[in-house]
Every structure is written in C-alpha cells, then in structure tokens.
Design a protein around this motif. Structure first.
Motif, PDB file in Angstrom:
ATOM      1  N   GLN A  62       0.834  -1.204   0.000  1.00 18.34           N
ATOM      2  CA  GLN A  62       0.000   0.000   0.000  1.00 18.34           C
ATOM      3  C   GLN A  62       0.865   1.248   0.000  1.00 18.34           C
ATOM      4  N   ALA A  63       1.952   1.214   0.768  1.00 16.09           N
ATOM      5  CA  ALA A  63       2.872   2.349   0.799  1.00 16.09           C
ATOM      6  C   ALA A  63       3.501   2.574  -0.572  1.00 16.09           C
ATOM      7  N   ALA A  64       3.937   1.489  -1.219  1.00 12.85           N
ATOM      8  CA  ALA A  64       4.547   1.606  -2.542  1.00 12.85           C
ATOM      9  C   ALA A  64       3.574   2.204  -3.546  1.00 12.85           C
ATOM     10  N   LYS A  65       2.328   1.772  -3.490  1.00 12.10           N
ATOM     11  CA  LYS A  65       1.310   2.301  -4.402  1.00 12.10           C
ATOM     12  C   LYS A  65       1.115   3.794  -4.199  1.00 12.10           C
ATOM     13  N   ALA A  66       1.062   4.222  -2.930  1.00 19.12           N
ATOM     14  CA  ALA A  66       0.886   5.645  -2.626  1.00 19.12           C
ATOM     15  C   ALA A  66       2.090   6.457  -3.091  1.00 19.12           C
ATOM     16  N   LEU A 106       4.688  10.315  -6.682  1.00 17.60           N
ATOM     17  CA  LEU A 106       5.843  10.744  -7.475  1.00 17.60           C
ATOM     18  C   LEU A 106       5.457  11.073  -8.910  1.00 17.60           C
ATOM     19  N   ASP A 107       4.393  10.463  -9.405  1.00 22.05           N
ATOM     20  CA  ASP A 107       3.903  10.783 -10.746  1.00 22.05           C
ATOM     21  C   ASP A 107       2.986  12.005 -10.748  1.00 22.05           C
ATOM     22  N   GLY A 108       2.616  12.472  -9.561  1.00 23.86           N
ATOM     23  CA  GLY A 108       1.788  13.669  -9.443  1.00 23.86           C
ATOM     24  C   GLY A 108       2.646  14.916  -9.306  1.00 23.86           C
ATOM     25  N   PHE A 142       4.525  18.340  -3.684  1.00 21.07           N
ATOM     26  CA  PHE A 142       5.863  18.186  -3.098  1.00 21.07           C
ATOM     27  C   PHE A 142       5.894  17.028  -2.108  1.00 21.07           C
ATOM     28  N   GLU A 143       4.921  16.969  -1.211  1.00 20.98           N
ATOM     29  CA  GLU A 143       4.938  15.940  -0.171  1.00 20.98           C
ATOM     30  C   GLU A 143       3.948  14.821  -0.476  1.00 20.98           C
ATOM     31  N   ILE A 144       4.424  13.593  -0.298  1.00 19.03           N
ATOM     32  CA  ILE A 144       3.586  12.407  -0.429  1.00 19.03           C
ATOM     33  C   ILE A 144       3.420  11.850   0.974  1.00 19.03           C
TER      34      ILE A 144
END
Length: 249
Positions: A203-207, A212-214, A217-219
């Motif tokens: 789930q973390a990887a998906k987020a 990163l494709d958006g 600045f902060e994910i």
C-alpha cells in the motif's frame, strides 16, 4: 544490462532490501525499467533482483559512508543518467530519549539525516535534467513524538533538508518528500504500542508511486492519519504538548 533503447526509466532505490523499498522495486520492475537496488546487506538485494528478472543492478552500500556512496555514483554514471532516486534507508529504535545509547543515537543520525545529505549532494550529477530526487521523512518528524527518540529528530531534519532543496533546485531537479505513517516493516515491528492506520509495504509503494507521478511536493499517507498529525503540528504548543503527554501517561 538491457538495450538502452528499451529502457523507459532508470531508478535508484536506496533501502531496497525489504519493506517499502522492496515493495517499490517489485511494483516498478518491468521490461522498460532498470532498477539499481541498494542497501547495506547484499544477500537480500541479490535475492530480490533474481525475483525481478534480468536487467537490474545490485549495489550494496551504507549511505552514512560517503566514500561508498561516491563509488556507487561512479558505477551508476557509467551507464547513463538516472530518472529517479528514491532514498528510503533508515534506522529506528523506539523508546525514551534518556534510554538510548549515545553511539546508537549517532548511528541513527548518520544514516537518517547525514545519509540523506550525502545522497542529495551526489544526486545532481546522476540525474537527467528535471530528474527526481525523493527523500524519506516521516510523520514522526512533524512534531516531537514521545518514544520517538533521536529518530523523530533526524526525520525532522530530513523534512527541513527536502524543503530547502525544493527551493534551491527549483527548475533543475524535481525534489519530493515522502512522509509515511505507520507501515508494517521490520523497523516498526519493534514498536510495543498500537500503531493506528497501519499500512502494508505494498500500500505504501502504491501511494509513493502515485505521488511521485503527481505534482505535490509531499507524499504523505495514509491521509486519515497524517492529516491528524498535521493538525496537531499546527496547534500552538500550549495546546499540542498536553495532547502529546497523554500518549505516554
């Protein structure tokens, strides 16, 4: 190494041996992606690369050792520029500040904060123009959380570093900040308290990939948890510190 014409992206994941980094590698791996996988331990990196298939590089290193990082950078440069660097390597020991061994505290700072600084300094010469550097902070860095020890302080430093770089490198490098909440990894399993809104590494990887494709600045994720901590950080100390004290009383 696959033919360069077949590669869409070259991505360096630092901290790829397990947890979020390994999940990211599994999610990103494909015929048009070349991954460079780094962490301190070679064996799990090699096993991961074998599962991902041919065309990926295993590059063991300790980010707190500048000489090792420079040597790795030379190897990477020989094969062309990178599209992304995602730095996730970290150390963590929960508990009270007074109980932490000073040498362990120095090691945590060296990996979490100084390591991020080292990666940031080598990144510009490795990335293509407009390439992406993502540093991993933590919601633990939003505010001085009880039981966070030096880890919280080091992650607050990473957040500050990423904010500085975002301004300094505007128009040259796409700097991003990753701020995970609780994720079920080898590190968080050390905790002896209930972890709200616990995510899986997948789930973390998906987020992270979506972020990163958006453009933001902060994910940060999961948002139902991170938004609450952002609100706590925004409160004046007279309001926030008593709330924090309740976490350990």
């Amino acid at each position: 190494m696959p033919d360069s014409d077949a590669i869409r992206e070259r991505i360096w994941i630092i901290g790829a041996s397990d947890g979020i980094g390994a999940a990211l590698a599994r999610a990103w791996a494909g015929p048009k992606v070349e991954l460079i996988l780094s962490a301190r331990s070679k064996a799990p990196l090699t096993a991961l690369a074998e599962r991902l298939g041919p065309g990926h590089m295993v590059l063991p290193l300790d980010v707190s050792d500048r000489a090792q990082l420079e040597a790795a950078a030379e190897q990477i440069t020989a094969d062309g520029p990178l599209d992304r660097i995602v730095h996730l390597a970290a150390l963590y020991d929960p508990g009270m500040v007074a109980d932490l061994d000073p040498d362990r505290a120095a090691q945590i700072v060296a990996v979490n904060l100084t390591g991020s600084f080292h990666v940031a300094q080598v990144a510009p010469r490795l990335l293509r123009p407009g390439g992406q550097l993502a540093l991993c902070g933590s919601v633990a860095g939003y505010i001085g959380l009880p039981l966070g020890q030096i880890y919280s302080a080091s992650k607050a430093g990473v957040i500050n570093l990423a904010e500085s770089l975002r301004t300094e490198w505007a128009g040259q490098t796409d700097v991003r900040l990753i701020s995970p909440g609780f994720v079920d990894t080898r590190l968080t399993r050390k905790n002896r308290f209930a972890m709200p809104a616990l995510s899986t590494p997948e789930q973390a990887a998906k987020a992270i990939m979506a972020g990163l494709d958006g453009r933001r600045f902060e994910i940060h994720f999961p948002r139902r948890f991170t938004r609450a901590l952002k609100l706590l950080r925004a409160l004046p100390y007279w309001a926030s510190l008593p709330l924090l004290k309740r976490l350990i009383t």
